[in-house]
Motif scaffolding. Structure first.
Motif, PDB file in Angstrom:
ATOM      1  N   SER A 150       0.899  -1.232   0.085  1.00 62.42           N
ATOM      2  CA  SER A 150       0.129   0.077   0.083  1.00 62.42           C
ATOM      3  C   SER A 150       0.840   1.228  -0.038  1.00 62.42           C
ATOM      4  CB  SER A 150      -0.883   0.036   1.202  1.00 62.42           C
ATOM      5  OG  SER A 150      -1.769  -1.138   1.127  1.00 62.42           O
ATOM      6  N   ARG A 151       0.460   2.305  -0.773  1.00 67.66           N
ATOM      7  CA  ARG A 151       1.286   3.521  -0.604  1.00 67.66           C
ATOM      8  C   ARG A 151       0.465   4.744  -0.328  1.00 67.66           C
ATOM      9  NH1 ARG A 151       0.049   6.499  -5.654  1.00 67.66           N
ATOM     10  NH2 ARG A 151      -1.313   5.494  -6.843  1.00 67.66           N
ATOM     11  N   MET A 152       0.873   5.621   0.277  1.00 68.82           N
ATOM     12  CA  MET A 152       0.160   6.787   0.652  1.00 68.82           C
ATOM     13  C   MET A 152       0.603   8.050  -0.309  1.00 68.82           C
ATOM     14  SD  MET A 152       0.304   6.606   4.721  1.00 68.82           S
ATOM     15  CE  MET A 152      -0.049   5.027   5.732  1.00 68.82           C
ATOM     16  N   ASP A 153      -0.246   8.528  -0.999  1.00 69.89           N
ATOM     17  CA  ASP A 153       0.041   9.936  -1.706  1.00 69.89           C
ATOM     18  C   ASP A 153      -0.012  11.307  -0.954  1.00 69.89           C
ATOM     19  OD1 ASP A 153       0.199   8.362  -3.942  1.00 69.89           O
ATOM     20  OD2 ASP A 153      -1.881   8.402  -4.383  1.00 69.89           O
ATOM     21  N   TYR A 154      -0.650  11.134   0.389  1.00 66.02           N
ATOM     22  CA  TYR A 154      -0.514  12.415   1.037  1.00 66.02           C
ATOM     23  C   TYR A 154      -0.241  11.891   2.392  1.00 66.02           C
ATOM     24  CZ  TYR A 154      -4.174  14.274  -2.023  1.00 66.02           C
ATOM     25  OH  TYR A 154      -4.634  14.966  -3.214  1.00 66.02           O
ATOM     26  N   PRO A 155       0.598  13.010   3.129  1.00 64.95           N
ATOM     27  CA  PRO A 155       1.284  12.763   4.381  1.00 64.95           C
ATOM     28  C   PRO A 155       0.520  12.375   5.515  1.00 64.95           C
ATOM     29  CG  PRO A 155       1.623  14.934   3.616  1.00 64.95           C
ATOM     30  CD  PRO A 155       0.491  14.496   2.533  1.00 64.95           C
ATOM     31  N   LEU A 156       0.862  11.547   6.246  1.00 66.06           N
ATOM     32  CA  LEU A 156       0.234  10.798   7.368  1.00 66.06           C
ATOM     33  C   LEU A 156       0.671  11.438   8.569  1.00 66.06           C
ATOM     34  CD1 LEU A 156      -1.241   8.132   8.335  1.00 66.06           C
ATOM     35  CD2 LEU A 156       1.075   7.253   9.061  1.00 66.06           C
ATOM     36  N   PHE A 157      -0.561  12.130   9.445  1.00 60.89           N
ATOM     37  CA  PHE A 157      -0.589  12.905  10.290  1.00 60.89           C
ATOM     38  C   PHE A 157      -0.891  12.123  11.775  1.00 60.89           C
ATOM     39  CE2 PHE A 157      -1.115  15.967   7.067  1.00 60.89           C
ATOM     40  CZ  PHE A 157      -0.054  16.937   7.199  1.00 60.89           C
ATOM     41  N   SER A 158      -0.369  12.482  12.886  1.00 60.79           N
ATOM     42  CA  SER A 158      -0.714  11.906  14.011  1.00 60.79           C
ATOM     43  C   SER A 158      -0.547  12.699  15.191  1.00 60.79           C
ATOM     44  CB  SER A 158       0.083  10.532  14.261  1.00 60.79           C
ATOM     45  OG  SER A 158       1.470  10.743  14.922  1.00 60.79           O
ATOM     46  N   ASN A 159      -1.062  12.321  16.614  1.00 62.12           N
ATOM     47  CA  ASN A 159      -0.828  13.281  17.782  1.00 62.12           C
ATOM     48  C   ASN A 159       0.114  12.341  18.679  1.00 62.12           C
ATOM     49  OD1 ASN A 159      -2.561  11.050  18.418  1.00 62.12           O
ATOM     50  ND2 ASN A 159      -4.068  12.081  19.365  1.00 62.12           N
ATOM     51  N   ASN A 160       0.997  11.325  17.876  1.00 58.29           N
ATOM     52  CA  ASN A 160       2.045  10.869  18.546  1.00 58.29           C
ATOM     53  C   ASN A 160       3.087  11.717  19.306  1.00 58.29           C
ATOM     54  OD1 ASN A 160       4.996   9.076  18.133  1.00 58.29           O
ATOM     55  ND2 ASN A 160       3.148   8.070  18.996  1.00 58.29           N
ATOM     56  N   LYS A 161       3.453  11.197  20.522  1.00 59.86           N
ATOM     57  CA  LYS A 161       4.387  11.975  21.330  1.00 59.86           C
ATOM     58  C   LYS A 161       5.841  11.130  21.223  1.00 59.86           C
ATOM     59  CE  LYS A 161       1.936  14.947  24.388  1.00 59.86           C
ATOM     60  NZ  LYS A 161       1.726  15.167  25.900  1.00 59.86           N
ATOM     61  N   ARG A 162       6.912  11.800  21.266  1.00 64.93           N
ATOM     62  CA  ARG A 162       8.293  11.326  21.363  1.00 64.93           C
ATOM     63  C   ARG A 162       9.223  11.620  22.600  1.00 64.93           C
ATOM     64  NH1 ARG A 162      10.575  14.598  15.931  1.00 64.93           N
ATOM     65  NH2 ARG A 162      10.102  16.704  16.792  1.00 64.93           N
ATOM     66  N   GLU A 163       8.484  11.706  23.509  1.00 64.31           N
ATOM     67  CA  GLU A 163       9.093  12.095  24.880  1.00 64.31           C
ATOM     68  C   GLU A 163       9.654  10.947  25.408  1.00 64.31           C
ATOM     69  OE1 GLU A 163       5.998  13.779  27.091  1.00 64.31           O
ATOM     70  OE2 GLU A 163       4.726  11.870  27.139  1.00 64.31           O
ATOM     71  N   GLY A 164      10.618  11.436  26.484  1.00 68.12           N
ATOM     72  CA  GLY A 164      11.606  10.636  27.232  1.00 68.12           C
ATOM     73  C   GLY A 164      10.909  10.219  28.652  1.00 68.12           C
ATOM     74  N   PHE A 165      11.815   9.693  29.496  1.00 67.52           N
ATOM     75  CA  PHE A 165      11.202   9.483  30.754  1.00 67.52           C
ATOM     76  C   PHE A 165      10.881  10.530  31.702  1.00 67.52           C
ATOM     77  CE2 PHE A 165      12.231   9.096  35.221  1.00 67.52           C
ATOM     78  CZ  PHE A 165      11.645   7.911  35.898  1.00 67.52           C
TER      79      PHE A 165
END
Length: 430
Positions: free
Chosen positions: A305-320
């Motif tokens: 599967s391919r995505m022609d449009y960007p994938l957005f999310s509310n994911n965080k990348r925080e540490g401890f």
């Protein structure tokens, strides 16, 4: 400790004493040191496991695809509105009746691939555009108007209600696409009174003049949420309070790595417990064969599967530190805390918080828009709130992301608004 022992051994000149001390340390003391190091690592891992946020399983991912590219068996993406999978149809009889009652009727929904402010200026202008309906009997000229589409925003509001039922913390849904959909509404027709209601609509087209290049029809917004009807794994058993009953939903078949939200009448749900392989619903219902559950699928890498449009999310990348601060519910009221909160999101990449300023109540800047308008605040009066202005700079932005900058800014500001409800938070570019 091993380095200290090695250093002391190397400083001993008497080789016989060095050999005896080395045998003693190797046989007894080093084993004790290694055992202590193992215990320390286990304690450290327990601490990290305790602050592992369960809401990471409930991060929402959103993208867009054309109707002809929709994959009904995609690994983790599903239409926000399941009915979008079926092509939209317009019935001439309904349109004729709406015109006879002098009412506006939605013909179809389309996506506008432009910036937020440009789209808002178009919608606020209240302009009308010309179009044409082609039927089996001929062509009919029509006049249409554009209105903001609220169908997808309503689904986000429903999701917020489900989060509330499951006693889970809410994060703004980063879905800029849903705010760029507009409804094309039939206003009038040059020959509406002469329409034959038995005719079949073969083609429908409108021309948006200078905005025509932005129009995208037959587009479907997708997210990683699937509605399931899950059956209990056995008979309900009395809960510990001897009043309610425990209904157990097994998760092995649908996947234990995903997040799950139980939907239903609030009066039917006392509370919900989640373990690794099952969900336990404590309810006053004595009998219940199945429950409505929203599966929040964990994204996986797709090879076909391919995505022609960007994938957005509310994911965080925080540490401890960030995870611990969220678990404790304590925040330091400072610019640094706001910056840490903002830059924890993956969507903040390429954006930099430059300044935070609190000013007296007044009219807003109009650059950002609220994503959580359905979250009510019955304690504070909006007109009396001071304005918190967050100034951002942008650098290294990809060209395809240019039309989403105001939307990303609105998402980040909406998250700050949830943390600082005593202010009216707004964003602007420096």
């Amino acid at each position: 400790m091993k380095d200290i022992i090695r250093d002391r051994l190397n400083k001993m000149e008497d080789l016989e004493q060095r050999s005896m001390l080395k045998s003693l340390m190797t046989g007894v003391f080093l084993n004790l040191v290694e055992y202590q190091e193992t215990l320390n690592k286990q304690i450290e891992q327990r601490v990290f496991d305790e602050v592992l946020p369960q809401e990471e399983r409930h991060d929402v991912y959103v993208t867009l695809c054309a109707h002809e590219d929709l994959d009904p068996i995609h690994e983790f993406l599903y239409p926000i509105l399941p009915e979008d999978a079926v092509p939209q149809k317009v019935y001439l009889s309904e349109a004729s009746e709406a015109l006879s009652r002098k009412e506006e009727m939605k013909l179809f929904t389309c996506y506008m691939e432009c910036g937020h402010r440009e789209l808002q200026s178009l919608l606020h202008s209240n302009r009308t555009f010309r179009g044409e309906i082609v039927t089996t009997e001929g062509r009919h000229a029509i006049t249409v108007r554009l209105k903001p589409s609220t169908a997808y925003i309503s689904k986000v509001e429903e999701l917020y209600r489900v989060f509330r039922k499951n006693s889970l913390p809410w994060k703004s849904v980063n879905a800029p696409y849903i705010f760029k959909f507009v409804d094309c509404v039939l206003v009038s027709s040059d020959d509406g009174d002469e329409w034959d209601k038995q005719q079949t609509v073969k083609e429908l087209s409108i021309h948006l003049e200078e905005f025509e290049s932005y129009k995208r029809t037959n587009m479907i917004p997708l997210w990683n949420i699937q509605k399931l009807d899950m059956k209990t794994g056995g008979f309900p058993v009395p809960a510990s309070d001897r009043i309610n009953y425990e209904h157990v939903l097994p998760l092995r078949k649908t996947g234990t790595e995903h997040g799950y939200l139980v939907d239903g009448e609030e009066s039917h749900i006392r509370y919900i417990k989640r373990s690794e392989e099952e969900i336990t619903i404590v309810s006053p219902l004595e009998k219940s064969d199945s429950w409505t559950v929203l599966k929040v699928a964990v994204p996986v890498a797709t090879r076909i599967s391919r995505m022609d449009y960007p994938l957005f999310s509310n994911n965080k990348r925080e540490g401890f530190a960030g995870k611990y601060a969220r678990q404790e519910g304590r925040s330091v009221r400072s610019k640094g805390e706001i910056a840490r909160m903002i830059h924890a999101f993956q969507s903040a990449e390429g954006l930099e918080l430059e300044d935070v300023q609190v000013v007296a109540p007044g009219s807003g800047l109009g650059i950002t828009y609220p994503l959580n308008g359905f979250v009510s605040d019955h304690v504070r009066v909006e007109a009396d709130k001071h304005r918190m202005i967050l100034r951002f700079s942008k650098h290294g932005i990809q060209p395809e992301m240019a039309i989403f900058l105001d939307d990303l800014l609105s998402f980040l500001v909406s998250e700050v608004q949830l943390a600082f409800p005593e202010y009216c938070c707004e964003g602007e570019w420096v």
